[in-house]
Design an enzyme around this catalytic site. Structure first.
Site, short mmCIF file in Angstrom:
data_model
loop_
_atom_site.label_atom_id
_atom_site.label_comp_id
_atom_site.label_asym_id
_atom_site.label_seq_id
_atom_site.Cartn_x
_atom_site.Cartn_y
_atom_site.Cartn_z
N LYS A 275 -6.33 3.53 -10.07
CA LYS A 275 -5.76 3.47 -8.73
C LYS A 275 -5.65 4.89 -8.16
O LYS A 275 -5.58 5.86 -8.92
CB LYS A 275 -4.35 2.87 -8.79
CG LYS A 275 -4.31 1.36 -9.01
CD LYS A 275 -2.87 0.86 -8.96
CE LYS A 275 -2.79 -0.63 -9.24
NZ LYS A 275 -3.45 -1.45 -8.21
N ARG A 349 -4.79 -11.31 -13.52
CA ARG A 349 -5.41 -12.63 -13.78
C ARG A 349 -5.93 -12.73 -15.21
O ARG A 349 -5.98 -13.81 -15.78
CB ARG A 349 -6.52 -12.87 -12.75
CG ARG A 349 -7.62 -11.89 -12.79
CD ARG A 349 -8.44 -11.82 -11.49
NE ARG A 349 -7.73 -11.10 -10.43
CZ ARG A 349 -8.21 -10.93 -9.21
NH1 ARG A 349 -9.37 -11.44 -8.86
NH2 ARG A 349 -7.52 -10.26 -8.30
N1 BES Z 1 -0.70 -5.32 -9.39
C1 BES Z 1 -1.79 -5.17 -8.50
C2 BES Z 1 -1.51 -5.75 -7.13
C3 BES Z 1 -0.50 -5.00 -6.32
C4 BES Z 1 -0.89 -3.94 -5.54
C5 BES Z 1 0.83 -5.39 -6.30
C6 BES Z 1 0.05 -3.27 -4.79
C7 BES Z 1 1.77 -4.71 -5.57
C8 BES Z 1 1.37 -3.66 -4.80
C9 BES Z 1 -3.00 -5.87 -9.08
O1 BES Z 1 -3.15 -5.79 -10.46
C10 BES Z 1 -4.21 -5.24 -8.50
O2 BES Z 1 -4.44 -4.10 -8.74
N2 BES Z 1 -4.94 -6.02 -7.74
C11 BES Z 1 -6.13 -5.55 -7.12
C12 BES Z 1 -7.14 -6.65 -7.17
C13 BES Z 1 -8.54 -6.19 -6.85
C14 BES Z 1 -9.02 -5.20 -7.88
C15 BES Z 1 -9.44 -7.40 -6.81
C16 BES Z 1 -5.81 -5.19 -5.68
O3 BES Z 1 -4.96 -5.83 -5.06
O4 BES Z 1 -6.39 -4.24 -5.19
MN MN Z 2 -4.17 -4.02 -11.02
#
Ligand code: BES
Ligand code: MN
Ligand code: ZN
Length: 493
Positions: A275, A349
């Site tokens: 990230k 997931r």
């Molecule tokens: N935990 C995150 C989602 C999230 C992001 C929750 C910001 C709260 C605040 C999740 O694991 C994630 O990173 N999801 C990705 C999915 C994508 C890679 C398909 C996302 O939301 O970017």
């Molecule tokens: Mn994630």
């Protein structure tokens, strides 16, 4: 926080603060009229100067200078009479509570519950608003904050005959609020403390205190069970994953349970699909689903609800490392289905799919999962609602109704088969990420592949688990979303 219920004239109690609600269209509110008279017209003049008109959640504090036994009066706006709901009352109570906390009030009396019709829902709204609005997480401060906590709340009811029912409602709420606070604490702990093994220890101590059975599956057993989704997500971390199982038997054996599943990523760096650095500290909240499941188990057991309930938490830390899972890897999940990893940041997931598959062994009445699953859900719904998707309209509807009753609102997104197109893989049964379009829905579509024919609902709390600014009964930080929602739903099962 101790809660008492009394009846009697609100203007005769000696207390640090008397909390009174005011509607915008005031009508002939007797108490406000009498209070105004005792304070020599102060309330009328505030209203005339438009300093306090009863606008919803607006709070003003008045020192009474000996004109009434209460040291101060805290007025809180209830908005327009015809727009009144118990959620508005809960919010107003929360807004007042934040003012009480800022002023260092430790003992207060309120008549807010009388505005709610003094019924059970009104009492509960006021207790929840005040209890949750005064929450803060201070255990890592070595110099104490200058605020005192509210120690004693007295609800004033209109007649003696209402006292017993009000005491019952308030003690029920206190139990639920205690669990919401537990969930908030768990989420607020930093990632270096709240590791998968820490979550497991917490689940064990909650279970021991409340007569639940708890079983923690360690890394070796996770591997033996073939929970490779959970195993792979945890591979990049020095903190080994755990799979937590909590069981509550409130309906007798032979009754099929409800299974609740919470995403327990104790820190989500994104893994190899790292990230961006800005704001990464906030993603310690990626175990908010797990926190709500553990806390809801505690509430349900304490309330002795007549339901069989299983709580499952797949817990892992998602980190980049030489051992970490990586884009292009193919993972055989516990169900046997294979997944091509195209983004290690779509890890939620991967841990949930094994938990959802595991849940089938209970032949559950229903499975409900809670997860901070997609940033896309925050984009779509903001902090006003969690997303809900599922395969059973009756279950979804019941959860939505619990959402309305608790103020933890749910908004349904579609889950048509066509969304699966985005998840097709060239070499495995599916990919783990479908790209940026409809990210919340494609994530839910992925989960749906692992629930078989079981009735199931997925609740995406990515936008609701963390309050950015602080408002009414949600102080800045972890919200504990899902606890009150689950308890309300389970009361109706
Ligand atoms: N935990 C995150 C989602 C999230 C992001 C929750 C910001 C709260 C605040 C999740 O694991 C994630 O990173 N999801 C990705 C999915 C994508 C890679 C398909 C996302 O939301 O970017
Ligand atoms: Mn994630
Ligand atoms: Zn995540």
């Amino acid at each position: 926080m101790q809660i008492k219920v009394f009846s009697g004239d609100p203007l005769e109690f000696a207390t640090q603060a008397l909390v009174v609600g005011c509607f915008e269209d005031i009508g002939d509110d007797k108490l406000v009229g009498r209070l105004d008279k005792s304070l020599h017209g102060a309330l009328a003049s505030l209203r005339n100067r438009k300093e306090f008109t009863g606008k919803h959640n607006k709070v003003i504090e008045l020192k009474t200078l000996g004109n009434v036994p209460a040291e101060r009066v805290v007025l809180v706006g209830l908005g327009k009479r015809k727009e009144f709901t118990h959620e508005r009352l809960r919010q107003a109570a929360g807004a007042a509570a934040r003012a009480l906390k800022a002023s260092g009030v430790s003992i207060c009396h309120t008549v807010l519950n009388q505005q709610g019709g003094d019924n059970s829902a009104g009492i509960r709204a006021v207790v929840e608003g005040i209890n949750l609005g005064t929450y803060s997480f201070d255990i890592y401060r070595t110099s104490p904050r200058e605020v005192t906590d509210l120690a004693e709340l007295t609800l004033l009811v209109e007649s003696r005959s209402q006292i017993k029912a009000a005491e019952e409602s308030s003690s029920e709420s206190r139990i639920v609020c205690g669990s919401v606070r537990l969930a908030r604490d768990l989420v607020s702990h930093p990632g270096n403390i709240a590791t998968p093994s820490f979550l497991a220890e917490q689940a064990i101590s909650v279970s021991n205190r409340n007569g639940l059975t708890c079983h923690v599956i360690d890394c070796d057993e996770i591997e033996r069970l073939g929970m490779n989704g959970l195993l792979h997500v945890g591979k990049g971390s020095i903190q080994a994953p755990r799979f937590i199982i909590m069981e509550y038997n409130g309906a007798g054996s032979g009754i099929r349970p409800v299974v609740i599943v919470g995403k327990g990523i104790t820190f989500d760096s994104g893994g190899i699909s790292l990230k961006p650095r800005e704001g990464m500290e906030r993603i310690k909240d990626d175990m908010a689903g797990a926190a709500s499941v553990i806390a809801a188990m505690q509430a349900v057991a304490t309330l002795r609800l007549k339901v069989n309930l299983v709580g499952l938490v797949p817990a892992a830390e998602n980190m980049p490392d030489g051992r970490a899972y990586k884009p292009g890897d193919v993972v055989k999940t516990m169900s046997g289905k294979t997944v091509e990893i195209n983004n290690t940041d779509a890890e939620g997931r991967m841990v949930l799919c094994d938990a959802l598959h595991y849940a089938q062994r209970y032949k559950p009445k229903a499975i409900i999962d809670l997860a901070t699953l997609t940033g896309a859900c925050l984009v779509a719904l903001g902090a006003e609602a969690s997303g809900i998707m599922g395969n059973d309209p009756i279950l979804t509807r019941a959860l939505k109704m619990a959402g309305e009753a608790t103020g933890e609102r749910l908004w349904e997104l579609p889950l048509w088969d066509e969304y699966g197109e985005a998840m097709k893989s060239d070499i495995a049964d599916m990919k783990n990420s479908g790209g940026s379009h409809a990210g919340t829905v494609t994530a839910a579509w992925f989960l749906k592949q692992f629930v078989g024919k079981t009735r199931w609902a997925h609740i995406d709390i990515a936008g609701t688990a963390w309050e950015e600014k602080g408002r009414h009964y949600l102080p800045k930080g972890a919200t504990g979303v899902g606890v009150r929602l689950l308890v309300e739903y389970l009361k109706g099962v």
